[in-house]
Design a protein around this motif. Structure first.
Motif, PDB file in Angstrom:
ATOM      1  N   PRO A 239      34.381  33.069  36.971  1.00 43.54           N
ATOM      2  CA  PRO A 239      34.859  34.425  36.678  1.00 43.54           C
ATOM      3  C   PRO A 239      35.229  35.160  37.961  1.00 43.54           C
ATOM      4  O   PRO A 239      34.572  34.993  38.993  1.00 43.54           O
ATOM      5  CB  PRO A 239      33.658  35.094  35.999  1.00 43.54           C
ATOM      6  CG  PRO A 239      32.780  33.981  35.535  1.00 43.54           C
ATOM      7  CD  PRO A 239      32.993  32.853  36.496  1.00 43.54           C
ATOM      8  N   VAL A 240      36.272  35.963  37.901  1.00 48.85           N
ATOM      9  CA  VAL A 240      36.642  36.756  39.078  1.00 48.85           C
ATOM     10  C   VAL A 240      35.767  37.992  39.216  1.00 48.85           C
ATOM     11  O   VAL A 240      35.626  38.548  40.304  1.00 48.85           O
ATOM     12  CB  VAL A 240      38.133  37.160  39.039  1.00 48.85           C
ATOM     13  CG1 VAL A 240      39.022  35.927  39.032  1.00 48.85           C
ATOM     14  CG2 VAL A 240      38.446  38.042  37.843  1.00 48.85           C
ATOM     15  N   SER A 241      35.161  38.435  38.095  1.00 49.01           N
ATOM     16  CA  SER A 241      34.254  39.583  38.167  1.00 49.01           C
ATOM     17  C   SER A 241      33.329  39.594  36.966  1.00 49.01           C
ATOM     18  O   SER A 241      33.648  39.052  35.904  1.00 49.01           O
ATOM     19  CB  SER A 241      35.029  40.911  38.220  1.00 49.01           C
ATOM     20  OG  SER A 241      35.663  41.177  36.974  1.00 49.01           O
ATOM     21  N   ILE A 242      32.147  40.202  37.158  1.00 53.79           N
ATOM     22  CA  ILE A 242      31.191  40.472  36.086  1.00 53.79           C
ATOM     23  C   ILE A 242      30.734  41.916  36.242  1.00 53.79           C
ATOM     24  O   ILE A 242      30.334  42.335  37.328  1.00 53.79           O
ATOM     25  CB  ILE A 242      29.984  39.519  36.138  1.00 53.79           C
ATOM     26  CG1 ILE A 242      30.425  38.069  35.910  1.00 53.79           C
ATOM     27  CG2 ILE A 242      28.937  39.922  35.097  1.00 53.79           C
ATOM     28  CD1 ILE A 242      29.305  37.061  36.049  1.00 53.79           C
ATOM     29  N   PHE A 243      30.808  42.665  35.147  1.00 52.59           N
ATOM     30  CA  PHE A 243      30.437  44.084  35.146  1.00 52.59           C
ATOM     31  C   PHE A 243      29.395  44.304  34.060  1.00 52.59           C
ATOM     32  O   PHE A 243      29.489  43.732  32.967  1.00 52.59           O
ATOM     33  CB  PHE A 243      31.680  44.937  34.883  1.00 52.59           C
ATOM     34  CG  PHE A 243      31.388  46.366  34.490  1.00 52.59           C
ATOM     35  CD1 PHE A 243      31.125  47.326  35.455  1.00 52.59           C
ATOM     36  CD2 PHE A 243      31.372  46.754  33.149  1.00 52.59           C
ATOM     37  CE1 PHE A 243      30.862  48.646  35.091  1.00 52.59           C
ATOM     38  CE2 PHE A 243      31.115  48.065  32.780  1.00 52.59           C
ATOM     39  CZ  PHE A 243      30.853  49.018  33.760  1.00 52.59           C
ATOM     40  N   VAL A 244      28.390  45.138  34.341  1.00 49.40           N
ATOM     41  CA  VAL A 244      27.330  45.452  33.377  1.00 49.40           C
ATOM     42  C   VAL A 244      27.178  46.960  33.251  1.00 49.40           C
ATOM     43  O   VAL A 244      27.242  47.687  34.246  1.00 49.40           O
ATOM     44  CB  VAL A 244      25.991  44.816  33.808  1.00 49.40           C
ATOM     45  CG1 VAL A 244      24.814  45.435  33.065  1.00 49.40           C
ATOM     46  CG2 VAL A 244      26.009  43.306  33.563  1.00 49.40           C
ATOM     47  N   ASN A 245      26.970  47.433  32.016  1.00 47.48           N
ATOM     48  CA  ASN A 245      26.670  48.839  31.761  1.00 47.48           C
ATOM     49  C   ASN A 245      25.481  48.904  30.812  1.00 47.48           C
ATOM     50  O   ASN A 245      25.551  48.378  29.694  1.00 47.48           O
ATOM     51  CB  ASN A 245      27.879  49.543  31.135  1.00 47.48           C
ATOM     52  CG  ASN A 245      27.667  51.038  30.953  1.00 47.48           C
ATOM     53  OD1 ASN A 245      26.593  51.570  31.245  1.00 47.48           O
ATOM     54  ND2 ASN A 245      28.688  51.717  30.445  1.00 47.48           N
TER      55      ASN A 245
END
Length: 433
Positions: free
Chosen positions: A335-341
């Protein structure tokens, strides 16, 4: 409600297996399953259009298998319940046009590698996963309840036809929940049910068409309130049942009549119900549809993996509610990015960015690892194509495939593997929970 009340309303919808867009999804996924049953490495992107008396199947396939597209299509339509000429869409008589061609070699070279472990993503894009502890299966209640209402309607239509004999295949539901300011569910505010039906009351001497329509609507409303709602509510815990009170607003067939429906009433297309398929609008969506796509397409497989990640994290107690975004570049494995909220509802002493970095350590999110850990090369997809891809109960099933061109195939498959809670203990240990 006073001006200082900080509660709010949120609404989600669902559609039945007879809704035209869902008819298209089910055909696409049935065709995909028939390819995968013969060739687990098949690359399939199948799109379907349904309209009055006509089905068009198109897309790209790279496979050693042969599938009888018209036969599979007619079987799906028949199983849904479109078997009467008065529906203006009938499994036996509808026209079927197949326009399947080979997958682009430019895409193929980025996905298929000499070493399978180096398999790249089938396309660029971002996928989201979401989980919340407001329901037993970690789904938002508005979309969960919307699905359940229609599953009850479908079960009655197919298994207990004498109970509501006027039902036709098309239907829609919508549920509005009132939430407290802290994002916890307060009560079920409104339910909307639109169910396709026979013209079972007709004008007679002294009875106008308006009177006939009113009598039909009253009968359907009564059956929804006295049969469907209690059955749906009864499937839930006491905590969820308590959200239904005597102030519930119920709308049934608000236009007054719903006789013409299905593909005769509205053209259906694969992939046009992506919010119904996921979280009912409660979470973000990357825009990619699922049905008809083999697991090399991260639109599908990475969305399943994202759900698997967040469901296990919430079940482990990392947060009461959690959203993850995973993004890919075509032909690139990692993956080029992983974001969490975590929406401020985390139970660990880490920032959302630190939790995202932990996700990289805990989960292998390359296409190869997603496909193999979730067993996605099996023909498991037709079951996902109505009533949501997320929040379903994982189970084992034996599936059978046969047509005039192949010997019968019987396979044991695991359905909805992305709903399994197999990493909870590992996550608890990692976060010290």
């Amino acid at each position: 409600m006073n001006k200082y009340d900080k509660s709010y309303l949120f609404t989600s919808e669902s559609v039945s297996d007879g809704h035209p867009d869902k008819v298209a999804d089910q055909i696409s996924d049935a065709i995909l399953d028939h390819f995968l049953a013969q060739d687990p490495d098949a690359k399939v992107a199948c799109e379907t259009l349904v309209t009055t008396g006509q089905v068009v199947v198109s897309g790209e396939v790279n496979s050693t298998a042969y599938v009888d597209i018209p036969d599979v299509t007619r079987q799906v339509i028949s199983d849904i319940g479109y078997t009467k000429s008065e529906y203006l869409f009938d499994a036996r008589s509808c026209g079927i046009l197949s326009a399947i061609h080979e997958q682009s070699p430019d895409i193929h070279r980025g996905v298929v590698r000499r070493l399978e472990q180096e398999q790249g993503a089938g396309d660029q894009g971002m996928m989201f996963g979401y989980a919340t502890n407001e329901s037993d299966n970690y789904m938002p209640l508005p979309v969960e309840l919307s699905h359940t209402l229609l599953q009850v309607i479908s079960q009655i239509r197919k298994e207990e036809p004498d109970l509501m004999p006027y039902l036709r295949p098309d239907a829609k539901s919508q549920v509005t929940l009132e939430y407290n300011a802290d994002r916890t569910a307060k009560r079920v505010h409104t339910v909307v049910m639109s169910v396709q039906h026979d013209d079972f009351v007709t004008p007679t001497n002294g009875r106008s068409q308006e009177d006939a329509d009113r009598l039909m609507q009253e009968k359907i409303n009564r059956d929804i309130r006295e049969i469907v709602l209690p059955r749906a509510i009864g499937k839930y815990s006491e905590e969820v049942q308590a959200l239904f009170d005597d102030k519930l607003i119920l709308y049934t067939n608000p236009t007054g009549k719903f006789v013409v429906g299905g593909p005769a009433g509205d053209t259906g297309l694969t992939g046009r119900k992506i919010i119904v398929d996921t979280y009912g609008g409660r979470a973000s969506h990357g825009g990619g549809a699922f049905s008809g796509k083999d697991p090399s397409k991260v639109d599908r497989s990475a969305a399943y993996a994202a759900r698997y990640v967040v469901k296990n994290l919430v079940a482990a107690g990392v947060a009461d509610e959690l959203l993850i975004q995973v993004a890919y570049a075509i032909g690139v494995a990692e993956p080029v990015s992983i974001f969490v909220n975590t929406y401020g509802r985390s139970h660990v002493d880490l920032s959302d960015g630190e939790i995202a970095r932990a996700v990289r350590e805990l989960f292998e999110l390359t296409p190869y690892n997603i496909i193999h850990s979730l067993r996605l090369k099996k023909p498991i997809y037709q079951e996902t194509s109505a009533y949501g891809h997320m929040g379903r109960t994982p189970r084992q099933e034996q599936k059978h495939f046969a047509d005039r061109y192949i010997d019968p195939i019987t396979l044991d498959v695991d359905l909805f593997t992305w709903e399994e809670l197999t990493l909870v203990d590992r996550i608890k240990s990692y976060f010290g929970l």
